[in-house]
Design a protein around this motif. Structure first.
Motif, short mmCIF file in Angstrom:
data_model
loop_
_atom_site.label_atom_id
_atom_site.label_comp_id
_atom_site.label_asym_id
_atom_site.label_seq_id
_atom_site.Cartn_x
_atom_site.Cartn_y
_atom_site.Cartn_z
N GLN A 165 16.71 22.69 -1.99
CA GLN A 165 17.06 21.47 -1.25
C GLN A 165 17.51 21.83 0.16
OE1 GLN A 165 16.79 18.22 -1.83
NE2 GLN A 165 15.90 18.51 -3.85
N GLN A 166 18.29 22.89 0.27
CA GLN A 166 18.85 23.29 1.56
C GLN A 166 17.83 24.00 2.45
OE1 GLN A 166 22.34 25.75 1.29
NE2 GLN A 166 22.51 26.00 3.50
N HIS A 167 17.03 24.90 1.89
CA HIS A 167 16.16 25.77 2.68
C HIS A 167 14.68 25.42 2.59
CE1 HIS A 167 19.60 28.39 3.31
NE2 HIS A 167 19.79 28.42 2.01
N GLY A 168 14.33 24.46 1.74
CA GLY A 168 12.92 24.21 1.49
C GLY A 168 12.39 25.26 0.53
N ILE A 169 11.08 25.41 0.49
CA ILE A 169 10.50 26.37 -0.44
C ILE A 169 9.96 27.57 0.33
CG2 ILE A 169 9.95 24.56 -2.11
CD1 ILE A 169 6.97 24.99 -1.24
N CYS A 170 9.67 28.62 -0.42
CA CYS A 170 9.06 29.81 0.18
C CYS A 170 7.67 30.00 -0.43
CB CYS A 170 9.95 31.04 -0.04
SG CYS A 170 10.00 31.65 -1.72
N PRO A 171 6.88 30.95 0.06
CA PRO A 171 5.50 31.09 -0.41
C PRO A 171 5.34 31.39 -1.91
CG PRO A 171 5.78 32.22 1.67
CD PRO A 171 7.14 31.78 1.23
N ILE A 172 6.37 31.90 -2.56
CA ILE A 172 6.20 32.21 -3.99
C ILE A 172 6.63 31.06 -4.91
CG2 ILE A 172 6.39 34.69 -3.57
CD1 ILE A 172 9.16 34.48 -5.11
N HIS A 173 7.10 29.97 -4.35
CA HIS A 173 7.45 28.82 -5.19
C HIS A 173 6.19 28.17 -5.76
CE1 HIS A 173 11.64 28.88 -3.61
NE2 HIS A 173 11.86 28.47 -4.85
N ARG A 174 6.29 27.71 -6.98
CA ARG A 174 5.18 27.06 -7.68
C ARG A 174 5.18 25.58 -7.32
NH1 ARG A 174 6.40 29.77 -13.63
NH2 ARG A 174 6.09 31.94 -13.00
N ARG A 175 4.26 25.18 -6.47
CA ARG A 175 4.22 23.82 -5.94
C ARG A 175 3.91 22.76 -7.01
NH1 ARG A 175 3.81 27.19 -1.95
NH2 ARG A 175 4.00 26.59 0.22
N SER A 176 3.30 23.16 -8.10
CA SER A 176 2.94 22.20 -9.15
C SER A 176 4.10 21.94 -10.12
CB SER A 176 1.73 22.71 -9.95
OG SER A 176 2.01 23.97 -10.54
N PHE A 177 5.20 22.67 -9.98
CA PHE A 177 6.35 22.45 -10.86
C PHE A 177 7.23 21.36 -10.25
CE2 PHE A 177 6.78 26.11 -13.97
CZ PHE A 177 5.43 26.41 -13.95
N LYS A 178 7.67 20.42 -11.09
CA LYS A 178 8.35 19.22 -10.61
C LYS A 178 9.49 19.46 -9.63
CE LYS A 178 7.37 15.35 -13.53
NZ LYS A 178 7.59 14.73 -14.79
N PRO A 179 10.43 20.38 -9.89
CA PRO A 179 11.51 20.54 -8.91
C PRO A 179 11.02 20.93 -7.52
CG PRO A 179 12.08 21.62 -10.98
CD PRO A 179 10.63 21.22 -11.07
N VAL A 180 9.95 21.70 -7.46
CA VAL A 180 9.39 22.10 -6.17
C VAL A 180 8.57 20.95 -5.57
CG1 VAL A 180 7.88 23.77 -5.01
CG2 VAL A 180 9.33 24.52 -6.92
N ALA A 181 7.76 20.32 -6.41
CA ALA A 181 6.95 19.19 -5.95
C ALA A 181 7.85 18.07 -5.42
CB ALA A 181 6.07 18.67 -7.08
N ARG A 182 9.01 17.91 -6.03
CA ARG A 182 9.96 16.88 -5.59
C ARG A 182 10.45 17.18 -4.18
NH1 ARG A 182 13.25 16.90 -10.01
NH2 ARG A 182 11.76 15.61 -11.09
N VAL A 183 10.77 18.43 -3.89
CA VAL A 183 11.22 18.81 -2.55
C VAL A 183 10.12 18.60 -1.53
CG1 VAL A 183 11.90 20.81 -1.14
CG2 VAL A 183 12.98 20.45 -3.35
N LEU A 184 8.87 18.81 -1.96
CA LEU A 184 7.73 18.62 -1.07
C LEU A 184 7.34 17.16 -0.93
CD1 LEU A 184 5.53 21.61 -2.30
CD2 LEU A 184 6.78 21.44 -0.14
N GLY A 185 7.99 16.28 -1.68
CA GLY A 185 7.68 14.86 -1.63
C GLY A 185 6.40 14.49 -2.35
N LEU A 186 5.96 15.36 -3.28
CA LEU A 186 4.72 15.11 -4.02
C LEU A 186 4.94 14.25 -5.27
CD1 LEU A 186 3.21 18.70 -3.76
CD2 LEU A 186 2.71 16.71 -2.32
#
Length: 188
Positions: A165-186
């Motif tokens: 939430q504070q730093h955004g995601i990094c290249p190794i984050h799994r974008r299809s996983f809900k907590p990450v997708a949520r940060v990306l606004g997906l």
């Protein structure tokens, strides 16, 4: 030539899913093999070294976060296991797979639910996969210390979720996983 295979890293929201395949030597038994989750980090490390020294054959393979996002975590887990099995330099008689799904193989295979606590060859694979994945997460911690991968190994702990939430995601984050997708606004 019976091989055990297992994976580590299905639940985390960053990093690879890592699989191992192991053919144990019946003439060199290894005491203390068990499901890697039931062993301390220190015990896993010691057993990992002993497995590498005493097993007839072993290999480790993985799928990275991009592959996981492309094909989903179940398929990536199965693909990582298939890669590990196919990397072994021996013709196998049978493969014992931890879980209830089988990777596509050219050798007879059996899925064993809870197999990492039942079959020593699966336990050994479980340990190698977990130790390797943890090692990689410690290395990723050096690149991205703000996420504290060394502590939680990329599982979605409250601290990890707060960090993305504070730093955004990094290249190794799994974008299809809900907590990450949520940060990306997906997803909501």
């Amino acid at each position: 030539m019976i091989c055990g295979t297992d994976e580590a890293g299905r639940g985390p929201i960053a990093g690879p899913v890592v699989a191992a395949a192991v053919v144990l030597d019946p003439n060199q038994p290894i005491a203390g093999l068990n499901d890697s989750k039931k062993l301390s980090e220190k015990k896993r490390a010691a057993l990992s070294q002993e497995i590498k020294e005493k097993a007839l054959y072993w290999s480790i393979a993985q799928c990275d976060a991009d592959e996981i996002d492309a094909i989903n975590i179940l398929q990536a887990s199965l693909l990582a296991m298939k890669r590990a099995i196919e990397a072994l330099p021996v013709a196998l008689e049978k493969v014992l797979v931890d879980g209830n799904k089988l990777p596509e193989l050219k050798v007879p295979a059996e899925a064993v639910v809870g197999g990492d606590a039942i079959h020593p060859c699966i336990s050994a694979a479980s340990i190698l996969a977990k130790v390797e994945r943890d090692r990689q997460m410690l290395a990723w911690h050096e690149h991205y210390p703000q996420y504290d991968f060394a502590k939680h190994k990329a599982y979605p702990t409250p601290a990890h979720l707060a960090a993305i939430q504070q730093h955004g995601i990094c290249p190794i984050h799994r974008r299809s996983f809900k907590p990450v997708a949520r940060v990306l606004g997906l997803v909501d």
